[in-house]
Design an enzyme around this catalytic site. Structure first.
Site, PDB file in Angstrom:
ATOM      1  N   THR A  13      26.060 -46.199   0.553  1.00 32.56           N
ATOM      2  CA  THR A  13      27.535 -46.525   1.094  1.00 32.56           C
ATOM      3  C   THR A  13      27.567 -47.206   2.196  1.00 32.56           C
ATOM      4  OG1 THR A  13      28.325 -44.531   0.125  1.00 32.56           O
ATOM      5  CG2 THR A  13      29.657 -45.399   1.903  1.00 32.56           C
ATOM      6  N   SER A  56      22.316 -44.961  -4.344  1.00 36.17           N
ATOM      7  CA  SER A  56      20.988 -44.243  -4.458  1.00 36.17           C
ATOM      8  C   SER A  56      21.110 -43.222  -5.647  1.00 36.17           C
ATOM      9  CB  SER A  56      20.999 -43.430  -3.180  1.00 36.17           C
ATOM     10  OG  SER A  56      21.758 -42.352  -3.108  1.00 36.17           O
ATOM     11  N   THR A  87      23.465 -41.629   0.586  1.00 34.33           N
ATOM     12  CA  THR A  87      23.236 -40.478   1.133  1.00 34.33           C
ATOM     13  C   THR A  87      22.769 -39.356  -0.177  1.00 34.33           C
ATOM     14  OG1 THR A  87      25.644 -39.811   0.769  1.00 34.33           O
ATOM     15  CG2 THR A  87      24.861 -40.645   2.902  1.00 34.33           C
ATOM     16  N   ASP A  88      23.192 -39.829  -1.483  1.00 33.37           N
ATOM     17  CA  ASP A  88      23.017 -38.933  -2.628  1.00 33.37           C
ATOM     18  C   ASP A  88      21.657 -38.403  -2.675  1.00 33.37           C
ATOM     19  OD1 ASP A  88      25.928 -39.055  -3.018  1.00 33.37           O
ATOM     20  OD2 ASP A  88      25.709 -40.450  -4.575  1.00 33.37           O
TER      21      ASP A  88
HETATM   22  N1  ASP Z   1      26.911 -42.877  -3.533  1.00 31.19           N
HETATM   23  C1  ASP Z   1      26.498 -43.456  -2.445  1.00 31.19           C
HETATM   24  C2  ASP Z   1      24.787 -43.531  -2.719  1.00 31.19           C
HETATM   25  O1  ASP Z   1      24.300 -42.502  -2.377  1.00 31.19           O
HETATM   26  C3  ASP Z   1      26.636 -42.459  -1.608  1.00 31.19           C
HETATM   27  C4  ASP Z   1      26.292 -42.598   0.070  1.00 31.19           C
HETATM   28  O2  ASP Z   1      25.631 -43.564   0.011  1.00 31.19           O
HETATM   29  O3  ASP Z   1      26.950 -41.986   0.726  1.00 31.19           O
HETATM   30  O4  ASP Z   1      24.315 -44.582  -2.755  1.00 31.19           O
END
Ligand code: ASP
Length: 325
Positions: A13, A56, A87-88
């Site tokens: 993200t 991710s 973050t995932d």
């Molecule tokens: N779906 C995103 C990822 O992990 C969430 C994020 O980066 O916060 O790529």
């Protein structure tokens, strides 16, 4: 003299924006944004390397491992590395890197809960904080760190606890190592528990099964039929399962599968306390081994690294059992 830091971009993200009709999607602008980010220049001499640009959830253990090898090579030319990620799965990538990296220089993962189009975006602040942590001599030999929301966490302990809040990352039961303050980086504890599995390859043939009330053995059967090398089970509480799963676990162990019992609870250790059939003590008497305080997703990665290093399941069992908290 400023520290020399390499920022390696993998996606997430932090590198995304909202596109009309589509929602939040990857963009190609993030690297250029960082290269001209004025505040960064005050903090360190920064180079930016575009490694991948993926959400991710697309990240695989093999990609994490290849990233670790890249970090180990690139860091020779730098004082530290910051890696941006989604973050995932950042806790998994950071943990696998923590296991397999040979460098002692600072390696910091960071991410963002808000995209580049959101109000109050956290990405730029997390980047600055991470570069400051990576540049700080006190960050040397602390293992892989995750910096989010001005907090510094270990890769081993940190987990994503919320789907949307900026303070989504916590080291449950232990707390952060320190924090990023405007005047300096503050470390207020260190971690006593560090481990490495230095290996040239991974063996990804490892499964993770989560216990739930009334579950049957179909996933364990499936793993055995698939020829998996290790099964991590996130069991109940101290590491207990229903009695009717015990024959399936014994069959798996007889098939030379390494069975690791973790807990589906959020904090605390697995312990051989309960002697009833399927209780933690009984499971360990069948040959299942304790995952200690390691959460299931991380125990799975550790088995992948161990099976990459040792072919013999007994070696893997010995290392795993001997290294647990
Ligand atoms: N779906 C995103 C990822 O992990 C969430 C994020 O980066 O916060 O790529």
């Amino acid at each position: 003299m400023n520290a020399k830091i390499l920022i390696i971009l993998t996606g997430g993200t932090i590198a995304m924006k909202t596109a009309p009709q589509l929602g939040i999607v990857p963009t190609s602008e993030f690297a250029d944004f960082l290269r001209s980010f004025p505040q960064l220049k005050d903090v360190a001499d920064v180079d930016v390397m575009e490694y991948s640009n993926i959400p991710s959830p697309y990240m695989t253990p093999q990609m994490m491992f290849d990233l670790a090898k890249t970090i180990d090579r690139q860091i020779l030319e730098y004082d530290g590395v910051v890696c941006t990620h989604g973050t995932d799965t950042v806790e998994e990538t950071a943990f696998l890197c923590d296991l397999v990296l040979t460098t002692r220089k600072p390696v910091v993962f960071t991410a963002a809960m808000r995209s580049g189009s959101d109000l109050g975006l956290d990405g730029p602040r997390n980047i600055i904080g991470s570069v400051r942590v990576a540049s700080n001599p006190e960050s040397y030999d602390k293992g892989v760190l995750v910096v989010m929301n001005d907090e510094i966490h270990t890769a081993r302990d940190v987990t994503k606890t919320d789907t949307g809040k900026v303070d989504a990352f916590q080291s449950l039961g232990y707390g952060p190592l320190g924090y990023v303050d405007p005047d300096r980086i503050v470390y207020h504890r260190s971690t006593l528990y560090r481990e490495n599995v230095w290996t040239d390859k991974l063996d990804t043939n490892i499964d993770l099964i989560k216990a739930c009330a009334g579950m049957d053995g179909r996933y364990i059967h499936c793993s055995i039929a698939h020829g998996t090398k290790g099964i991590v089970i996130e069991a109940f509480g101290r590491g207990n399962l229903p009695s009717y799963l015990v024959p399936d676990i014994i069959t798996a162990i007889q098939n030379k599968i390494v069975v690791v019992i973790c807990t589906r609870a959020y904090t605390g250790r697995v312990l051989d306390e309960y002697g009833y059939e399927g209780g933690g003590r009984h499971l360990q008497s069948t040959g299942a081994i304790s995952g200690g305080d390691l959460r299931g997703i991380k125990a799975r990665l550790k088995l992948m690294a161990l099976f990459g290093k040792y072919h013999d399941p007994n070696e893997v069992r010995k290392f795993f059992a001997g290294s647990m908290q």
